[in-house]
Design an enzyme around this catalytic site. Structure first.
Site, PDB file in Angstrom:
ATOM      1  N   HIS A 179      51.843   6.642  32.681  1.00 42.26           N
ATOM      2  CA  HIS A 179      52.520   7.422  33.713  1.00 42.26           C
ATOM      3  C   HIS A 179      52.151   8.906  33.698  1.00 42.26           C
ATOM      4  O   HIS A 179      52.157   9.567  34.732  1.00 42.26           O
ATOM      5  CB  HIS A 179      54.036   7.275  33.544  1.00 42.26           C
ATOM      6  CG  HIS A 179      54.807   7.438  34.803  1.00 42.26           C
ATOM      7  ND1 HIS A 179      55.944   6.727  35.090  1.00 42.26           N
ATOM      8  CD2 HIS A 179      54.614   8.237  35.870  1.00 42.26           C
ATOM      9  CE1 HIS A 179      56.409   7.093  36.271  1.00 42.26           C
ATOM     10  NE2 HIS A 179      55.627   8.011  36.768  1.00 42.26           N
ATOM     11  N   ASP A 210      54.527  -1.061  43.836  1.00 38.19           N
ATOM     12  CA  ASP A 210      54.323  -0.093  42.757  1.00 38.19           C
ATOM     13  C   ASP A 210      55.671   0.369  42.220  1.00 38.19           C
ATOM     14  O   ASP A 210      56.489   0.931  42.954  1.00 38.19           O
ATOM     15  CB  ASP A 210      53.532   1.110  43.269  1.00 38.19           C
ATOM     16  CG  ASP A 210      53.470   2.230  42.242  1.00 38.19           C
ATOM     17  OD1 ASP A 210      52.750   2.065  41.247  1.00 38.19           O
ATOM     18  OD2 ASP A 210      54.152   3.257  42.430  1.00 38.19           O
ATOM     19  N   LYS A 213      54.251   1.161  35.313  1.00 34.61           N
ATOM     20  CA  LYS A 213      53.760   2.266  34.484  1.00 34.61           C
ATOM     21  C   LYS A 213      54.523   2.330  33.174  1.00 34.61           C
ATOM     22  O   LYS A 213      55.739   2.082  33.137  1.00 34.61           O
ATOM     23  CB  LYS A 213      53.919   3.599  35.224  1.00 34.61           C
ATOM     24  CG  LYS A 213      53.368   3.600  36.637  1.00 34.61           C
ATOM     25  CD  LYS A 213      53.710   4.897  37.350  1.00 34.61           C
ATOM     26  CE  LYS A 213      53.377   4.806  38.820  1.00 34.61           C
ATOM     27  NZ  LYS A 213      54.325   3.929  39.565  1.00 34.61           N
TER      28      LYS A 213
END
Length: 281
Positions: free
Chosen positions: A95, A32, A62
């Site tokens: 995000h 991530d 993101k």
């Protein structure tokens, strides 16, 4: 998506490659990152050096608020994919909710839907969205977010958000899953790692407090994304699949919630206060 991911929030770009290489060697398969972390390139380098086949990995990143809006978000995909060195992103999420300019958020999500339809991403989602944000988003778009990545740890459970995610069929991802950014220096609490209740549970299972907290997330049906740059702790965080917490132990950890957020308030996120330009690939 694997039940446990590896995060690189606040990992300096020059340390990211080594940390991700260590995580992949240990067995993590979900990485991530985010455009705003400015370390996507290091993640991509680690992936290439790992020798793993691309289908073995789940890569999540993101879009930052300065790239919201339909066309801007389509270009944000190009920037992230270029830095990561991959053609398809497994999970691309927004995000922040950017509630004061929600028209841009809607446009950004519509761009994610286009990327999903075109096969450039495998799934789309959001991060730090509160229940009202989710309702507003789903009223104006077609695809329900697959995930909502939010701050969740024993001292800050966000029960209402977790319930809303469940209601909509959205998987909750926990960032700061062991409370790493929230050491409560107001005197009311120390680190979650030193909490007496968690330490007692850890001793009963011959595990560490961090392992107990990560197991707590998984048994509650959340995905957790711990981060570290220390190989021994990266390995420790991954070693959580050989024990189970009892219902009483889960409830004991649930009861530690303080309601105090460690990260920024989602309603206070604006482009004026948090805007930053995301470099081109």
């Amino acid at each position: 998506m694997p039940a446990l991911g590896f995060g690189v929030f606040q990992t300096p770009p020059d340390e990211t490659r080594a940390a991700v290489e260590a995580a992949l060697a240990i067995g993590y398969r979900h990485i991530d990152t985010a455009a705003a972390y400015l370390n996507e390139r290091g993640v991509g380098e680690a992936i290439r050096r790992s020798g793993l086949d691309r289908p073995e990995l789940f890569v999540e990143t993101k879009v930052w608020i300065t790239d919201y809006g339909y066309d801007q978000t389509l270009h944000a995909f190009d920037k992230s994919a270029g830095k990561l060195g991959i053609d398809q992103i497994d999970l691309l999420i927004l995000h922040q909710a950017l509630p004061g300019e929600f028209d841009l958020t809607i446009g950004a999500h519509q761009a994610l839907e286009r990327l999903l339809a075109d096969g450039k991403v495998r799934a789309i989602g959001v991060s730090n969205f509160m229940p009202d944000h989710l309702s507003r988003l789903m009223a104006a778009t077609s695809v329900v977010p697959a995930v909502n990545q939010i701050e969740v740890h024993p001292y800050f459970r966000q029960s209402e958000v977790l319930a809303a995610d469940t209601q909509h069929g959205i998987l909750s991802q926990a960032w700061s899953p062991i409370g790493g950014i929230t050491f409560y220096r107001d005197g009311a609490h120390g680190s979650t790692l030193g909490d007496a209740a968690i330490k007692e549970i850890a001793a009963a299972h011959a595990k560490t407090p961090a392992q107990v907290m990560l197991r707590w997330h998984l048994q509650h049906g959340r995905q957790a994304i711990p981060k570290s740059v220390t190989p021994s702790r990266i390995a420790e965080n991954f070693d959580i699949f050989d024990f189970d917490l009892s219902a009483d132990e889960l409830a004991s950890i649930d009861a530690l919630d303080t309601g105090v957020r460690g990260g920024p308030e989602p309603e206070q996120i604006t482009r004026e206060n948090f805007g930053r330009q995301i470099p081109e690939a």
